[in-house]
Design a protein around this motif. Structure first.
Motif, PDB file in Angstrom:
ATOM      1  N   UNK A 147      -5.671  -7.339   2.681  1.00 28.90           N
ATOM      2  CA  UNK A 147      -7.083  -7.026   2.847  1.00 28.90           C
ATOM      3  C   UNK A 147      -7.887  -6.970   1.569  1.00 28.90           C
ATOM      4  N   UNK A 148      -7.226  -7.117   0.438  1.00 26.24           N
ATOM      5  CA  UNK A 148      -7.967  -7.089  -0.820  1.00 26.24           C
ATOM      6  C   UNK A 148      -8.804  -8.343  -1.010  1.00 26.24           C
ATOM      7  N   UNK A 149      -9.589  -8.345  -2.077  1.00 27.07           N
ATOM      8  CA  UNK A 149     -10.408  -9.505  -2.360  1.00 27.07           C
ATOM      9  C   UNK A 149     -11.458  -9.201  -3.401  1.00 27.07           C
ATOM     10  N   UNK A 179     -14.574  -3.119   1.855  1.00 22.60           N
ATOM     11  CA  UNK A 179     -13.327  -3.791   2.184  1.00 22.60           C
ATOM     12  C   UNK A 179     -12.489  -2.841   3.021  1.00 22.60           C
ATOM     13  N   UNK A 180     -11.619  -3.415   3.843  1.00 17.93           N
ATOM     14  CA  UNK A 180     -10.666  -2.612   4.600  1.00 17.93           C
ATOM     15  C   UNK A 180      -9.251  -3.099   4.280  1.00 17.93           C
ATOM     16  N   UNK A 181      -8.477  -2.223   3.696  1.00 17.99           N
ATOM     17  CA  UNK A 181      -7.098  -2.544   3.375  1.00 17.99           C
ATOM     18  C   UNK A 181      -6.184  -2.120   4.516  1.00 17.99           C
ATOM     19  N   UNK A 182      -5.118  -2.873   4.684  1.00 20.97           N
ATOM     20  CA  UNK A 182      -4.096  -2.534   5.677  1.00 20.97           C
ATOM     21  C   UNK A 182      -2.733  -2.498   5.012  1.00 20.97           C
ATOM     22  N   UNK A 185      -5.223  -2.878  -8.428  1.00 21.00           N
ATOM     23  CA  UNK A 185      -4.251  -3.250  -7.398  1.00 21.00           C
ATOM     24  C   UNK A 185      -3.981  -2.002  -6.573  1.00 21.00           C
ATOM     25  N   UNK A 186      -4.120  -2.132  -5.272  1.00 21.02           N
ATOM     26  CA  UNK A 186      -3.950  -1.003  -4.366  1.00 21.02           C
ATOM     27  C   UNK A 186      -2.604  -1.109  -3.654  1.00 21.02           C
ATOM     28  N   UNK A 187      -1.904   0.015  -3.628  1.00 15.86           N
ATOM     29  CA  UNK A 187      -0.597   0.085  -2.998  1.00 15.86           C
ATOM     30  C   UNK A 187      -0.570   1.194  -1.956  1.00 15.86           C
ATOM     31  N   UNK A 188       0.121   0.953  -0.862  1.00 19.09           N
ATOM     32  CA  UNK A 188       0.444   2.067   0.020  1.00 19.09           C
ATOM     33  C   UNK A 188       1.806   2.602  -0.403  1.00 19.09           C
ATOM     34  N   UNK A 189       2.013   3.886  -0.173  1.00 21.71           N
ATOM     35  CA  UNK A 189       3.221   4.521  -0.673  1.00 21.71           C
ATOM     36  C   UNK A 189       3.686   5.593   0.293  1.00 21.71           C
ATOM     37  N   UNK A 198      -4.868  -6.929  -4.456  1.00 20.69           N
ATOM     38  CA  UNK A 198      -5.862  -6.850  -5.532  1.00 20.69           C
ATOM     39  C   UNK A 198      -7.261  -6.645  -4.958  1.00 20.69           C
ATOM     40  N   UNK A 199      -7.958  -5.672  -5.496  1.00 22.05           N
ATOM     41  CA  UNK A 199      -9.366  -5.443  -5.174  1.00 22.05           C
ATOM     42  C   UNK A 199     -10.155  -5.623  -6.469  1.00 22.05           C
TER      43      UNK A 199
END
Length: 116
Positions: free
Chosen positions: A8-10, A18-21, A93-97, A111-112
């Motif tokens: 979902x980044x961009x 933006x909506x990340x999944x 850079x977004x990460x889920x954890x 990457x956002x």
């Protein structure tokens, strides 16, 4: 094996959304708390937001409070991050954890980039 796959980044302009999944597998997603963390260029890992297993409690870093919303769909094993009013400093850079059996796991990240 725990697997977390972010998407979902961009590239988005300041003020955009933006909506990340994060698609989770390899563990019982619905009983674990989840988080989003991010890493900006040249900086360390920064916690962004967390949500409890039942989605009863959400917490946010001061830098994103009021602009980002974390949520989850336990039926779909998916974590979300709705990001509104994006700022240049949200570029990362977004990460889920998650923490599973004492170990932290995160995906490959998405990457956002916020730029005009």
């Amino acid at each position: 094996e725990v697997q977390l796959v972010e998407s979902g980044g961009g590239l988005v302009q300041p003020g955009g959304s933006l909506r990340l999944s994060c698609a989770a597998s390899g563990f019982t997603f619905g009983i674990y708390d989840m988080s989003w963390v991010r890493q900006a260029p040249g900086k360390g890992l920064e916690w962004v937001s967390s949500i409890t297993s039942s989605a009863g409690t959400t917490t946010y870093a001061d830098s994103v409070k009021g602009r980002f919303t974390i949520s989850r769909d336990n039926a779909k094993n998916t974590l979300y991050l709705q990001m509104n009013s994006l700022k240049l400093e949200d570029t990362a850079v977004y990460y889920c954890r998650t923490r599973y059996k004492g170990n932290y796991y995160r995906g490959q990240g998405t990457q956002v980039t916020v730029s005009s």
